[in-house]
Design a protein around this motif. Structure first.
Motif, mmCIF file in Angstrom:
data_model
loop_
_atom_site.group_PDB
_atom_site.id
_atom_site.type_symbol
_atom_site.label_atom_id
_atom_site.label_comp_id
_atom_site.label_asym_id
_atom_site.label_seq_id
_atom_site.Cartn_x
_atom_site.Cartn_y
_atom_site.Cartn_z
ATOM 1 N N LYS A 26 1.007 -1.533 -0.292
ATOM 2 C CA LYS A 26 0.225 0.318 0.229
ATOM 3 C C LYS A 26 0.698 1.528 -0.234
ATOM 4 N N ASN A 77 -7.002 4.869 11.017
ATOM 5 C CA ASN A 77 -7.952 5.349 9.397
ATOM 6 C C ASN A 77 -8.344 6.540 9.327
ATOM 7 N N ASP A 81 -5.088 4.918 3.605
ATOM 8 C CA ASP A 81 -5.008 4.134 3.622
ATOM 9 C C ASP A 81 -3.956 3.432 3.690
ATOM 10 N N SER A 86 -9.740 -0.942 7.086
ATOM 11 C CA SER A 86 -10.441 -0.879 6.086
ATOM 12 C C SER A 86 -10.683 0.252 5.553
ATOM 13 N N GLY A 87 -9.754 1.335 4.867
ATOM 14 C CA GLY A 87 -10.338 1.953 3.972
ATOM 15 C C GLY A 87 -9.985 3.251 4.988
ATOM 16 N N GLU A 88 -9.378 4.372 4.905
ATOM 17 C CA GLU A 88 -9.464 5.721 5.374
ATOM 18 C C GLU A 88 -10.259 6.563 5.462
ATOM 19 N N GLU A 90 -10.248 10.134 4.760
ATOM 20 C CA GLU A 90 -9.704 10.884 4.237
ATOM 21 C C GLU A 90 -10.457 12.539 4.261
ATOM 22 N N ASN A 261 -18.497 1.086 8.191
ATOM 23 C CA ASN A 261 -17.926 1.110 8.020
ATOM 24 C C ASN A 261 -17.138 2.709 7.505
ATOM 25 N N GLU A 262 -15.943 2.695 6.665
ATOM 26 C CA GLU A 262 -15.522 3.803 6.895
ATOM 27 C C GLU A 262 -16.024 4.428 5.938
ATOM 28 N N GLN A 263 -16.913 4.010 3.983
ATOM 29 C CA GLN A 263 -17.684 5.238 3.392
ATOM 30 C C GLN A 263 -18.724 5.532 4.418
ATOM 31 N N ARG A 266 -16.421 8.393 6.601
ATOM 32 C CA ARG A 266 -15.725 9.371 5.040
ATOM 33 C C ARG A 266 -17.365 10.081 4.640
#
Length: 283
Positions: A26, A77, A81, A86-88, A90, A261-263, A266
């Protein structure tokens, strides 16, 4: 015949080893105005050390302004990334856009979690499954160690009206606790997908130790996070209203199709911080 049977297995193992070793590492996605502070911070009451990550606004080094501050949990997080599980979120990209388009700038201080003790540190209440509560010690670390260091070494607006705390899941539970336990430190809390399920003590504590009327609570969750999430958050909303917390200072948002989740976090971050830092009436 034996060679024909063994060879495909050996070949398969070799292929798997090569595939595992050839997975691309990554790459860092943190923007240039994010830094990892150069040494570990000691958590006195827990005898642990912790990494702290810092986001400074784009104008920080070109001005002499002081800035509001958001303290956030699970810092791995938030910005990068490469370190995210599990993803950031941002957070840095979102804040840079707000700075460019709306002139809104804020410092973010992210405290890394410890995978082995995360559940314990992010709750002030014990859970039979996960063990002893260490949330009081964790919050004392933020308030008594991290915040004084940040206020001393960076240009912050250190008063409560310009200081927020924010997190998701267990971090949401801890942020809820913080706004009630430290009203002299925080006046705003971003409470994302809060783990109210972890302990029913959160409801009795919130009745016993009410948040100040001017405290702003942004509580957000997705409608695909499960019936328990919806029921517990609705219960907290009813309780706050019964306690007389002003409606304009407590926003509960249910996001259609939102998952845990992070989505989700974010996507909702920019709206949440803009609401939290709106001008508010005095009480």
């Amino acid at each position: 015949m034996k060679l024909k049977l063994v060879f495909p297995k050996v070949l398969l193992i070799c292929v798997l080893i090569v595939s595992a070793c050839s997975e691309p590492e990554k790459q860092t996605t943190a923007t240039a105005n994010v830094q990892v502070l150069p040494y570990q911070f000691l958590m006195p009451e827990l005898d642990r050390q912790r990494t702290v990550r810092l986001y400074l606004p784009p104008s920080y080094h070109q001005s002499d302004k002081s800035y509001p501050v958001i303290y956030m949990h699970d810092a791995q997080n938030l910005f990068d990334d490469k370190t995210a599980s599990s993803g950031e979120w941002e957070v840095d990209e979102s804040l840079n856009q707000l700075a460019e388009k709306q002139g809104f700038e804020v410092i973010v201080v992210g405290i890394d979690n410890d995978a082995d003790f995360r559940m314990n540190e992010l709750s002030p209440w014990e859970n039979k499954r996960f063990g002893e509560a260490q949330g009081q010690q964790y919050m004392a670390f933020i308030v008594e160690v991290v915040k004084p260091y940040i206020d001393t070494n960076f240009r912050t607006q250190a008063d409560r009206l310009h200081t927020a705390i924010m997190g998701s899941s267990m971090g949401g539970l801890m942020s809820h606790y913080a706004i009630h336990a430290y009203p002299q430190v925080f006046s705003k809390a971003g409470i994302f997908s809060p783990s109210y399920w972890y302990s029913q003590d959160v409801f009795s504590y919130s009745r016993f130790k009410k948040a100040p009327l001017d405290a702003r609570l942004y509580v957000m969750y997705g409608d695909k996070e499960g019936d328990g999430m919806i029921a517990d958050t609705d219960k907290m909303l009813r309780q706050l209203r019964q306690q007389g917390h002003p409606r304009q200072n407590a926003l509960f948002k249910r996001v259609p199709n939102g998952e845990h989740n992070e989505q989700l976090w974010r996507t909702e971050f920019s709206e949440a911080i803009q609401w939290l830092f709106q001008q508010q009436p005095a009480f």
